[in-house]
Design a protein around this motif. Structure first.
Motif, PDB file in Angstrom:
ATOM      1  N   GLN A  28      -4.532  -0.526  -3.023  1.00  0.00           N
ATOM      2  CA  GLN A  28      -4.199  -1.436  -1.924  1.00  0.00           C
ATOM      3  C   GLN A  28      -2.716  -1.802  -1.946  1.00  0.00           C
ATOM      4  O   GLN A  28      -2.026  -1.704  -0.931  1.00  0.00           O
ATOM      5  CB  GLN A  28      -5.059  -2.707  -2.031  1.00  0.00           C
ATOM      6  N   ARG A  30      -0.113  -0.379  -3.636  1.00  0.00           N
ATOM      7  CA  ARG A  30       0.843   0.725  -3.608  1.00  0.00           C
ATOM      8  C   ARG A  30       0.747   1.563  -2.332  1.00  0.00           C
ATOM      9  O   ARG A  30       1.737   1.767  -1.640  1.00  0.00           O
ATOM     10  CB  ARG A  30       0.638   1.617  -4.848  1.00  0.00           C
ATOM     11  N   ASP A  31      -0.441   2.049  -2.021  1.00  0.00           N
ATOM     12  CA  ASP A  31      -0.584   3.011  -0.927  1.00  0.00           C
ATOM     13  C   ASP A  31      -0.730   2.362   0.447  1.00  0.00           C
ATOM     14  O   ASP A  31      -0.349   2.956   1.444  1.00  0.00           O
ATOM     15  CB  ASP A  31      -1.776   3.941  -1.182  1.00  0.00           C
ATOM     16  N   ILE A  32      -1.274   1.175   0.483  1.00  0.00           N
ATOM     17  CA  ILE A  32      -1.485   0.531   1.778  1.00  0.00           C
ATOM     18  C   ILE A  32      -0.362  -0.459   2.081  1.00  0.00           C
ATOM     19  O   ILE A  32       0.234  -0.423   3.147  1.00  0.00           O
ATOM     20  CB  ILE A  32      -2.876  -0.136   1.841  1.00  0.00           C
ATOM     21  N   GLU A  33      -0.045  -1.311   1.106  1.00  0.00           N
ATOM     22  CA  GLU A  33       0.972  -2.340   1.343  1.00  0.00           C
ATOM     23  C   GLU A  33       2.370  -1.920   0.895  1.00  0.00           C
ATOM     24  O   GLU A  33       3.333  -2.655   1.114  1.00  0.00           O
ATOM     25  CB  GLU A  33       0.550  -3.647   0.665  1.00  0.00           C
ATOM     26  N   GLN A  34       2.485  -0.737   0.273  1.00  0.00           N
ATOM     27  CA  GLN A  34       3.781  -0.144  -0.097  1.00  0.00           C
ATOM     28  C   GLN A  34       4.613  -0.979  -1.090  1.00  0.00           C
ATOM     29  O   GLN A  34       5.826  -1.005  -1.019  1.00  0.00           O
ATOM     30  CB  GLN A  34       4.625   0.132   1.170  1.00  0.00           C
ATOM     31  N   TYR A  35       3.936  -1.656  -2.000  1.00  0.00           N
ATOM     32  CA  TYR A  35       4.646  -2.380  -3.054  1.00  0.00           C
ATOM     33  C   TYR A  35       5.288  -1.380  -4.013  1.00  0.00           C
ATOM     34  O   TYR A  35       4.775  -0.275  -4.204  1.00  0.00           O
ATOM     35  CB  TYR A  35       3.677  -3.252  -3.866  1.00  0.00           C
ATOM     36  N   GLU A  36       6.379  -1.785  -4.638  1.00  0.00           N
ATOM     37  CA  GLU A  36       7.003  -0.981  -5.694  1.00  0.00           C
ATOM     38  C   GLU A  36       6.189  -1.160  -6.980  1.00  0.00           C
ATOM     39  O   GLU A  36       5.519  -2.179  -7.158  1.00  0.00           O
ATOM     40  CB  GLU A  36       8.450  -1.438  -5.931  1.00  0.00           C
ATOM     41  N   ARG A  52       0.626   3.504 -13.046  1.00  0.00           N
ATOM     42  CA  ARG A  52       0.748   4.892 -12.573  1.00  0.00           C
ATOM     43  C   ARG A  52      -0.482   5.721 -12.964  1.00  0.00           C
ATOM     44  O   ARG A  52      -0.981   6.509 -12.163  1.00  0.00           O
ATOM     45  CB  ARG A  52       2.022   5.536 -13.127  1.00  0.00           C
ATOM     46  N   ARG A  59      -6.477   8.036  -6.999  1.00  0.00           N
ATOM     47  CA  ARG A  59      -6.199   9.037  -5.962  1.00  0.00           C
ATOM     48  C   ARG A  59      -7.009  10.301  -6.193  1.00  0.00           C
ATOM     49  O   ARG A  59      -7.516  10.894  -5.236  1.00  0.00           O
ATOM     50  CB  ARG A  59      -4.711   9.371  -5.942  1.00  0.00           C
TER      51      ARG A  59
END
Length: 77
Positions: A28, A30-36, A52, A59
């Protein structure tokens, strides 16, 4: 084609809910909300390497489920 994409998106959303909670959160963020990774690390109090690894596993699981679903013609209806 658009219907296939929206079906895939619905399937992925459904499959995300089957992941362990920690993996759900990481996907959620990383891939959806694009947090670092650094931000996710601070929010979840985990080191970046662990994030990671968890993201990679999540994934991989999602990809396998999506491939299997498409192979057997399963839709989210």
């Amino acid at each position: 084609k658009d219907i296939e994409v929206s079906d895939s998106i619905r399937l992925i959303e459904k499959f995300i809910t089957t992941l362990p909670v920690q993996q759900q959160l990481i996907v959620q963020l990383r891939d959806i909300e694009q947090y670092e990774f650094k931000e996710i690390s601070e929010v979840l109090e985990m080191n970046e390497t662990a994030i990671r690894v968890a993201l990679s596993r999540a994934r991989k699981t999602l990809k396998e489920k999506l491939i299997k679903a498409h192979r057997y013609g399963i839709t989210s209806n």
